[in-house]
Enzyme design. Structure first.
Site, PDB file in Angstrom:
ATOM      1  N   HIS A 439      11.439   7.404  17.224  1.00  0.00           N
ATOM      2  CA  HIS A 439      12.371   6.885  16.539  1.00  0.00           C
ATOM      3  C   HIS A 439      13.270   6.787  15.068  1.00  0.00           C
ATOM      4  O   HIS A 439      13.466   5.752  14.865  1.00  0.00           O
ATOM      5  CB  HIS A 439      10.933   5.585  14.802  1.00  0.00           C
ATOM      6  CG  HIS A 439      10.704   4.090  13.970  1.00  0.00           C
ATOM      7  ND1 HIS A 439      11.674   4.311  14.201  1.00  0.00           N
ATOM      8  CD2 HIS A 439       9.611   3.867  13.259  1.00  0.00           C
ATOM      9  CE1 HIS A 439      11.557   2.809  13.844  1.00  0.00           C
ATOM     10  NE2 HIS A 439      10.196   2.926  13.193  1.00  0.00           N
ATOM     11  N   TYR A 555       4.411  -3.136   2.445  1.00  0.00           N
ATOM     12  CA  TYR A 555       6.138  -2.648   2.622  1.00  0.00           C
ATOM     13  C   TYR A 555       5.798  -3.654   4.156  1.00  0.00           C
ATOM     14  O   TYR A 555       5.584  -3.919   4.623  1.00  0.00           O
ATOM     15  CB  TYR A 555       6.045  -1.895   3.701  1.00  0.00           C
ATOM     16  CG  TYR A 555       7.801  -0.438   4.518  1.00  0.00           C
ATOM     17  CD1 TYR A 555       8.514  -0.172   3.844  1.00  0.00           C
ATOM     18  CD2 TYR A 555       7.588  -1.076   5.279  1.00  0.00           C
ATOM     19  CE1 TYR A 555       9.615   0.618   4.442  1.00  0.00           C
ATOM     20  CE2 TYR A 555       9.090  -0.611   5.945  1.00  0.00           C
ATOM     21  CZ  TYR A 555       9.698   0.110   5.414  1.00  0.00           C
ATOM     22  OH  TYR A 555      10.559   0.705   6.108  1.00  0.00           O
ATOM     23  N   THR A 568      17.513  -0.611   8.163  1.00  0.00           N
ATOM     24  CA  THR A 568      16.055  -1.118   7.775  1.00  0.00           C
ATOM     25  C   THR A 568      16.488  -1.443   5.911  1.00  0.00           C
ATOM     26  O   THR A 568      16.679  -1.007   6.399  1.00  0.00           O
ATOM     27  CB  THR A 568      14.904  -0.668   8.625  1.00  0.00           C
ATOM     28  OG1 THR A 568      14.860  -0.065   7.660  1.00  0.00           O
ATOM     29  CG2 THR A 568      14.876  -0.852  10.147  1.00  0.00           C
TER      30      THR A 568
END
Length: 738
Positions: A439, A555, A568
């Site tokens: 990630h 979230y 993001t």
């Protein structure tokens, strides 16, 4: 199969007459072709650099301006208003290239035209920058933008989660922070915004990802599924042949800067910076912080099968191997009967366990000799390939099959994925595919863009024979894949086993429930006059309240790629408006018209918050950066400490079905990917990923932990189903049979 050896360019021996060199003509040929290929890439990058440097101008537009200036001069019209004559006077006289008046006149007109051309580029760029900086178009049809500061917007987001006493305490902390601490911290952030390309992204990458010492598996890495309703071929090696070839085609387009940017709502281009580290990238473990190692090129992939590691070349000379050649290479690995070397089988468990343990083992056992050479082959590969012995696929008649498929992609058996690579391509025995993605280097839409291109290219451009093999005839003279050699001592094997046990405990604790929601999709939701994402997010709030009897901090990831190097921002989906709707639904005493009104208010609020997040007006990344500045300065902030310590018990993310549209979904309605998923963020929370797959279906991926007595992924999934149906019933829109 026979073990392949690396070619060497030359060998030598020492004799009484001196040193005797023996040159390998074949190896030198490969070195020559490799050099040619590298220079081609350099020239392409230089060309792209020049074109990018003069954008939106071009060599053609430069010539047009020069021709217009010269043409007007011959027509006795001075469009330069005397500037050409002035430039001509300033040119040195005498011998050389300026000898004749005609040459001096042409050179003067060329200089004037170049200046006009560059001025035009400058003003066009500034205009374009101003246009792209304007985000008001996202709000024009949706009311006024909130004028709350980030701090007070945060208070608004936590109001439905606190009683009056807790809220008053937090309000006091926020007021104190805003008046005393925030102005000083903000000055440093403003200074960073002037100096850095993006004031958030580098800190986000370092502190959220690279400094985390927890295992990557489940906690950070996520998985992506492929087409689940169609099957191109059942032959494992053939699937990989086409897929790997298509991936390198994509990489070539990326290197040549031929990939068009994704457009936000079809209007504004989004930053493509994250794509740069898609290939040839590995996360290197460190004791305190990891490092992302990115290479400019790699000509091989690393492959794992039955406890053995292999190196497969992607090129012969400067030519990319054809899919049929790659299929042959992967089949050679599948047919290889050799056993794993001692300690080799579970070696990749090091990348699944704790980061500190892996960093220490890497330094102690993989810093020299054949272990370093073998590890380099993996870490310097374009990407990692796992040839699994299991079979997985989605059977609509067997709902559990999708969850088992997802679990296999998320963690496998804890040692058949190299979790440090930017991504691992996983090929199951029956030809089904998937990805496991690290990630830190990028977010899910980036790997989704690659995956959409690859699956579309494989299905509609490369194709298969009637027997399921790649098209064409392979070259049997290609050197076989190279088996990587290890010398793993007993102490290292003990560390590998320890990491494996940590990873197994983590994997066994994950409950994953994946399902296809069939009653309706995007088509019906639009008839409710709301955005599909808002519809699903409000349904998640209703489902969570029914599941846990309370609301929680929620979230949802939103892209900020309309900004350079943006990643993001958080959309806090649990709002006062959504909780009011949920409570009214649960009470069951409200009129349908009142419920519809409450739903529309909640939906409008969610859409506005999503737009604020996309346009840089979100809350969490700003507060995160202020917190880091406070730590650097040694400033204590009770408000920031509390904000950053709050757990996200419901973490959600939507995956886009299409970004580049490689085919017409109306013509091929069954060519649907099922999206992907991730592990739960909180030990007593849920992770929810969803893909609104076309007009008539939605895929959900729900994760939780068996060790938590408060969560159950399947139970929550059933609540999500019912919540979606109940909200649709409010608008009396007919649905398909479930």
């Amino acid at each position: 199969m026979a073990e392949a050896h690396q070619a060497v360019a030359f060998q030598f021996t020492v004799t009484p007459d001196g040193v005797d060199f023996r040159l390998s003509r074949e190896a030198l040929k490969h070195i020559y072709l490799s050099g040619i290929n590298s220079w081609k890439k350099r020239l392409i990058r230089i060309k792209n650099g020049i074109l990018r440097g003069v954008y939106p101008g071009s060599p053609t537009s430069w010539l047009v301006v020069i021709m217009a200036t010269v043409g007007s001069s011959y027509c006795k019209v001075d469009i330069s208003m005397g500037l050409v004559s002035y430039i001509q006077k300033c040119l040195p006289e005498g011998c050389g290239p300026y000898r004749t008046p005609q040459t001096r006149a042409l050179l003067s007109m060329a200089i004037f035209s170049t200046g006009v051309w560059m001025m035009g580029i400058f003003f066009f760029r500034q205009t374009l920058k101003l246009l792209l900086s304007y985000h008001g178009w996202m709000f024009e049809m949706h009311g006024q933008t909130s004028h709350f500061t980030k701090v007070w917007a945060y208070l608004e987001s936590v109001r439905p989660l606190m009683d009056d006493e807790e809220y008053y305490r937090m309000e006091t902390l926020a007021k104190e922070f805003q008046d005393k601490t925030a102005p000083r911290l903000q000055k440093y952030l403003v200074l960073k915004s002037w100096w850095a390309t993006n004031y958030v992204s580098d800190w986000w990458e370092e502190y959220v990802y690279l400094r985390s010492r927890a295992p990557l598996m489940v906690n950070s890495n996520y998985y992506v599924m492929e087409f689940v309703l169609i099957k191109n071929t059942n032959i494992q090696a053939a699937r990989l042949g086409n897929i790997v070839h298509a991936m390198i085609m994509y990489r070539r387009k990326l290197d040549r800067e031929e990939i068009k940017p994704v457009m936000a709502l079809g209007i504004v281009p989004m930053c493509s910076y994250q794509m740069e580290r898609m290939f040839n990238t590995t996360r290197i473990p460190g004791k305190e912080s990891d490092l992302l190692q990115h290479l400019s090129d790699s000509r091989h992939v690393a492959v794992y099968h039955k406890g053995r590691f292999f190196k497969v070349w992607l090129y012969k000379g400067s030519q990319l191997l054809k899919p049929c050649d790659l299929e042959m290479q992967f089949q050679r690995i599948l047919d290889d009967p050799s056993p794993p070397q001692p300690g080799e089988e579970k070696l990749a468990a090091l990348t699944a366990g704790g980061r500190v343990e892996w960093a220490q083992a890497r330094q102690a056992f993989f810093s020299s000799g054949k272990n370093k050479a073998a590890l380099d082959a993996i870490e310097r590969a374009a990407f990692f390939v796992a040839l699994d012995e299991e079979s997985h696929h989605y059977d609509p008649e067997d709902e559990a099959s999708l969850s088992l498929y997802g679990k296999a992609l998320l963690h496998g058996n804890c040692y058949n994925r190299w979790f440090d690579k930017s991504f691992t391509v996983i090929a199951f025995k029956n030809g089904q595919l998937g990805l496991n993605t690290e990630h830190a280097w990028a977010d899910a839409p980036i790997i989704g863009h690659l995956w959409e291109f690859v699956l579309g290219t494989e299905t509609f451009h490369l194709g298969y024979t009637d027997t399921g093999h790649c098209l064409g005839k392979p070259n049997p003279m290609l050197a076989a894949p190279q088996r990587l050699q290890w010398d793993i001592p007993e102490q290292c094997r003990a560390v590998i086993e320890s990491s494996y046990q940590v990873a197994m405990a983590l994997a066994d604790d994950v409950e994953l429930y994946c399902f296809q929601f069939l009653p309706f999709g995007k088509g019906l939701i639009k008839k409710c006059r709301t955005s599909p994402d808002a519809f699903v997010q409000i349904a998640l709030q209703l489902a969570h309240f029914r599941d846990r009897g309370k609301f929680c901090l929620t979230y949802e990831a939103s892209m900020t790629r309309m900004f350079r190097e943006g990643r993001t921002e958080t959309v806090r989906s649990c709002t006062s408006e959504s909780t009011a709707f949920v409570q009214a639904m649960v009470e069951g005493s409200h009129m349908k018209a009142d419920l519809q009104d409450l739903f529309r208010k909640a939906s409008k609020k969610h859409q506005n918050m999503y737009r604020l997040a996309m346009t840089g007006a979100g809350i969490d990344r700003h507060l995160f950066c202020l917190y880091l500045v406070s730590k650097y300065l040694g400033v204590s902030s009770p408000f920031l400490a509390e904000v950053l310590s709050e757990p996200w018990r419901l973490s959600t993310s939507q995956i886009a079905q299409f970004q580049i549209r490689m085919f017409d979904p109306d013509k091929y309605p069954n060519h649907l990917g099922a999206g992907g998923g991730f592990g739960p963020v909180a030990d007593d929370g849920y992770g929810v990923s969803y893909m609104i797959a076309g007009e008539n279906t939605i895929f959900f991926h729900i994760s939780s932990k068996f060790s938590s007595s408060e969560t159950n992924a399947q139970r929550f999934g059933n609540h999500i189903r019912q919540a979606l149906l109940d909200i649709a019933d409010l608008f009396q829109v007919p649905k398909a049979d479930s």
